[in-house]
Design an enzyme around this catalytic site. Structure first.
Site, PDB file in Angstrom:
ATOM      1  N   SER A  16       0.859  -1.181   0.000  1.00 31.13           N
ATOM      2  CA  SER A  16       0.000   0.000   0.000  1.00 31.13           C
ATOM      3  C   SER A  16       0.892   1.227   0.000  1.00 31.13           C
ATOM      4  CB  SER A  16      -0.958   0.006   1.205  1.00 31.13           C
ATOM      5  OG  SER A  16      -0.266  -0.160   2.423  1.00 31.13           O
ATOM      6  N   GLU A  18       1.118   5.639   0.613  1.00 23.55           N
ATOM      7  CA  GLU A  18       0.515   6.839   1.190  1.00 23.55           C
ATOM      8  C   GLU A  18       0.880   8.072   0.374  1.00 23.55           C
ATOM      9  OE1 GLU A  18       0.465   7.729   5.559  1.00 23.55           O
ATOM     10  OE2 GLU A  18       1.681   9.448   4.921  1.00 23.55           O
ATOM     11  N   ASP A 109      -2.830  15.819  15.253  1.00 26.18           N
ATOM     12  CA  ASP A 109      -2.212  16.913  15.994  1.00 26.18           C
ATOM     13  C   ASP A 109      -2.987  18.190  15.739  1.00 26.18           C
ATOM     14  OD1 ASP A 109      -0.039  15.305  16.911  1.00 26.18           O
ATOM     15  OD2 ASP A 109       0.836  15.479  14.903  1.00 26.18           O
ATOM     16  N   PHE A 216      12.028  15.008   9.918  1.00 26.08           N
ATOM     17  CA  PHE A 216      10.800  14.237  10.138  1.00 26.08           C
ATOM     18  C   PHE A 216      10.904  13.410  11.411  1.00 26.08           C
ATOM     19  CE2 PHE A 216       9.498  13.801   5.358  1.00 26.08           C
ATOM     20  CZ  PHE A 216       9.095  15.127   5.359  1.00 26.08           C
ATOM     21  N   HIS A 266       3.717  -0.812   3.872  1.00 32.76           N
ATOM     22  CA  HIS A 266       3.008   0.432   3.574  1.00 32.76           C
ATOM     23  C   HIS A 266       4.055   1.521   3.363  1.00 32.76           C
ATOM     24  CE1 HIS A 266      -0.371   3.281   3.706  1.00 32.76           C
ATOM     25  NE2 HIS A 266       0.414   4.067   4.441  1.00 32.76           N
TER      26      HIS A 266
END
Length: 285
Positions: A16, A18, A109, A216, A266
């Protein structure tokens, strides 16, 4: 170039990808081309992020519609902190009307400058609400943190929060990215020890930009092993070396995860195709 190893991805291991919603027509065109390249690897679904406080909600829905129109299942992220039951109910209805069958349910968030508010304080509250409102209309994915959520009080506390989400009705989980297969295996063992048998799919972040990755990771709490950090630093601005090293690291990680029984991979694509495709080539997928 790495060759596919004997532990290449089997057809039983789902893929998968994103994406995040593009902000411009040019970005939308670019993402459309990226998706077409990745679709060739036959993903089970593609997820689309949802901004802080729902700030990209319109873009999320449009991107989801585009993916569905291209014949691929799409899973919008849905964050709940700062949201009301009515606003979440509206999103669920929009997603259902668009033909969505899968959601990624997150606490999320707050945007900068906002205090704690809304009618949901934890992702488990959102999962329970979705089940109460929609029954089994959606397959619900939740987040997992093999190296502990950065705001958790302790690993055991974090594990309990994960268990609460599963018991509230989550079907499966996608992890924060990591570079330690041992951390993933330990987390899955801990989950199984609680009697929970949901699939826990590793989140994979390709390495293409060392400063971006370090930035990140500071925000999300993902650990960059010292040996990887030092090697990346040694390359300085040599992008070609960073990408080649990153490809080797991530491909080896994926091979180890698959060998240990991970149910899928993913990929956090950052709306790019090259790095993900390179890893999948190494895996024979």
């Amino acid at each position: 170039m790495r060759m596919a190893s004997a532990q290449s991805v089997s057809p039983r291991v789902n893929l998968s990808f994103e994406f995040f919603p593009p902000k411009t027509p040019e970005g939308a065109d670019k993402l459309r081309a990226v998706r077409q390249r990745l679709y060739a690897r036959q993903p089970e679904f593609c997820s689309v992020t949802f901004g802080a406080g729902g700030s990209t909600q319109e873009g999320t829905l449009q991107t989801v519609r585009d993916i569905l129109a291209e014949g691929v299942d799409a899973a919008p992220h849905l964050s709940c902190i700062g949201a009301s039951r009515d606003s979440v109910r509206g999103h669920l209805r929009d997603f259902q009307a668009a033909g969505v069958k899968r959601l990624v349910a997150l606490r999320g968030d707050l945007p900068s400058g906002y205090g704690i508010g809304g009618e949901f304080h934890h992702a488990r509250d959102l999962v329970a609400f979705i089940r109460d409102e929609m029954g089994s209309a959606f397959h619900i994915e939740v987040a997992a943190y093999p190296e502990m959520h950065p705001q958790a009080k302790s690993p055991l506390d974090d594990l309990q929060h994960f268990a609460d989400k599963v018991r509230a009705g989550a079907n499966s989980a996608i992890t924060q990215y990591f570079y330690s297969a041992a951390a993933y295996r330990r987390f899955v063992d801990d989950v199984r020890a609680l009697g929970l048998d949901v699939p826990v799919v590793p989140g994979i972040m390709p390495i293409t930009n060392s400063s971006q990755l370090l930035r990140f990771s500071e925000v999300c709490g993902a650990e960059i092993p010292r040996w990887i950090r030092l090697r990346l630093q040694s390359y300085g601005d040599d992008r070609e070396s960073i990408r080649a090293f990153g490809r080797e690291v991530v491909s080896s990680l994926c091979e180890e995860l698959i060998a240990s029984g991970a149910p899928g991979l993913h990929f956090y694509t950052l709306n790019q195709a090259e790095a993900t495709l390179a890893v999948l080539d190494d895996l024979g997928r």
